[in-house]
Design an enzyme around this catalytic site. Structure first.
Site, short mmCIF file in Angstrom:
data_model
loop_
_atom_site.label_atom_id
_atom_site.label_comp_id
_atom_site.label_asym_id
_atom_site.label_seq_id
_atom_site.Cartn_x
_atom_site.Cartn_y
_atom_site.Cartn_z
CG LEU A 232 38.80 38.75 35.63
CD1 LEU A 232 40.18 38.78 36.25
CD2 LEU A 232 38.87 38.29 34.17
CB ILE A 233 37.60 42.78 39.65
CG1 ILE A 233 36.40 42.25 40.45
CG2 ILE A 233 37.49 44.29 39.45
CD1 ILE A 233 35.06 42.56 39.87
CD GLN A 240 38.19 51.55 40.84
OE1 GLN A 240 37.03 51.49 40.47
NE2 GLN A 240 39.18 51.88 40.03
CG HIS A 242 34.42 47.47 41.50
ND1 HIS A 242 33.28 48.22 41.47
CD2 HIS A 242 35.42 48.28 41.04
CE1 HIS A 242 33.55 49.42 41.00
NE2 HIS A 242 34.85 49.48 40.74
CD GLU A 266 36.94 24.59 39.80
OE1 GLU A 266 37.75 24.08 38.99
OE2 GLU A 266 35.79 24.93 39.51
#
Length: 409
Positions: A232-233, A240, A242, A266
């Site tokens: 998760l970002i 950006q 990441h 998963e």
């Protein structure tokens, strides 16, 4: 009666709002952020809290504010509206208890007093990420200014991180479809976090950006097969670069472990599939087995072996990478090259249908004629061909998006 019912329905509809639209999330660095609406980001999913329709009932112009201190992730929760449904007017109907729903589902203990929340902000200066520093990098954002980020690998045996994990995992409910909390007592889980490091009055502070988990599954006879479970970002940091930095760092940490056979993922989201395809294709494009000349000869055991030994990529993903890189290598305006490629990919896509054909032969022997006929719904040659073509076109569209990113490397 019908008219009265319609009027009642119309009146009550004014008290229904979309939960995705009224929840305001923020990562707060200073008191100014609290009153800065540009800092708001909203959830992608709320059905696990408010039902499949993702609606909240009982309020007009509802606003739910769920704020977090940017590093320690201490929370503040409040709601505001311009009116609530009057139960005495509508047969005792009550508004949804939205704050209780959020508190119970996320298992949090938020502050309800804004001044108390603001008083916690100076304490952010003392926060440091837990775990081993794996990677540092910078990203140019906001018109060219450099922002600095760090990736850590914490250990759940650290009580401070265990408590911190309880806070950061709450974001899953808003951004991962079908999210659930993991068993932190299972030592086979691995954790990775990413933070922005930013200056405040000459000191360095940290803001939470996102996190990932991976589970070390056993692989016969003496290996492990890590499966990335969640990555998760948060929205303020998306688009950006990441995701690529984060995934490469996780890969690098896993790849150096001699016990690892290969890696899996998963139930990946569409966004994660795109990220994984890009990173794996960029990496495998450097391997001799995936050179342009050898791509012409089709998917080979050498490709599978090199992808696994160098990057811990499993066979299924290595085949997918081969298809991406081969499509990149051909002239898609050359009908002969494209036809050969299409037949090669469709041959793989057809494998489930070939298995289905074998199963149908077994059914034909086991069932009565009328029972067997009933099982043939939707299995005609024309329908299978149509399904194959749909799969192929969707795949090519996805592959070409990945190829566009590869061209920009």
């Amino acid at each position: 009666m019908a008219d009265a019912a319609e009027i009642l329905k119309t009146e009550l509809a004014e008290y229904v709002c979309g939960s995705n639209d009224v929840i305001e999330l923020k990562l707060v660095r200073d008191a100014n952020d609290i009153f800065d609406e540009s800092k708001i980001f909203r959830p992608e999913f709320t059905h696990q809290l408010f039902g499949q329709n993702e609606n909240i009932f009982g309020y007009k112009d509802l606003r739910i504010q769920l704020y977090f201190t940017c590093g320690t992730l201490q929370s503040y929760l409040a709601k505001d509206s311009k009116g609530e449904v009057d139960g005495s007017k509508y047969e005792g109907v009550k508004p949804d208890d939205v704050l209780k729903t959020i508190i119970d589902q996320l298992e949090i203990q938020p502050m309800s007093n804004l001044d108390s929340f603001i008083s916690k902000l100076p304490g952010e200066a003392g926060f440091k990420p837990m775990g081993d520093l794996l990677h540092s990098y910078s990203v140019d954002v906001d018109g060219g200014s450099s922002h600095y980020f760090e990736v850590y690998k914490p250990d759940i045996s650290d009580q401070k991180f265990r408590q911190y994990h309880e806070k950061m995992q709450t974001f899953l409910w808003w951004f991962i479809d079908g999210a659930s909390y993991i068993d932190v007592d299972d030592e086979r889980w691995m954790y990775y976090t990413i933070f922005e490091k930013f200056p405040v009055d000459g000191t360095k502070q940290f803001a939470f950006v996102g996190y990932a988990t991976a589970y070390r599954y056993y692989a016969y006879p003496d290996k492990v097969r890590p499966r990335i479970s969640q990555l998760l970002i948060l929205p303020p940091f998306q688009r950006q670069g990441h995701g690529t930095q984060f995934l490469r760092t996780i890969y690098s940490d896993i790849q150096k472990d001699s016990q690892v056979l290969d890696m899996t993922v998963e139930d990946p989201s569409e966004e994660f599939v795109r990220l994984r395809d890009f990173v794996d294709s960029a990496d495998c494009g450097k391997l001799p087995a995936f050179s342009k000349d050898r791509l012409k000869d089709g998917f080979s055991e050498d490709m599978e072996t090199e992808a696994q030994s160098k990057y811990k990529i499993n066979k299924k993903q290595a085949r997918r990478v081969f298809e991406i890189l081969k499509l990149k290598s051909i002239d898609q305006h050359n009908e002969e090259q494209l036809k050969a490629y299409r037949l090669e990919v469709k041959q793989r896509l057809n494998i489930p249908f070939q298995k289905q054909k074998s199963d149908q032969e077994k059914l034909k022997k086991a069932l009565k004629p009328e029972e067997y006929i009933a099982t043939q719904q939707g299995t005609s040659v024309e329908e299978r061909q149509k399904t194959l073509e749909t799969w192929y076109q969707d795949l090519i569209a996805h592959y070409n998006r990945t190829i566009d990113r590869l061209h920009n490397l």
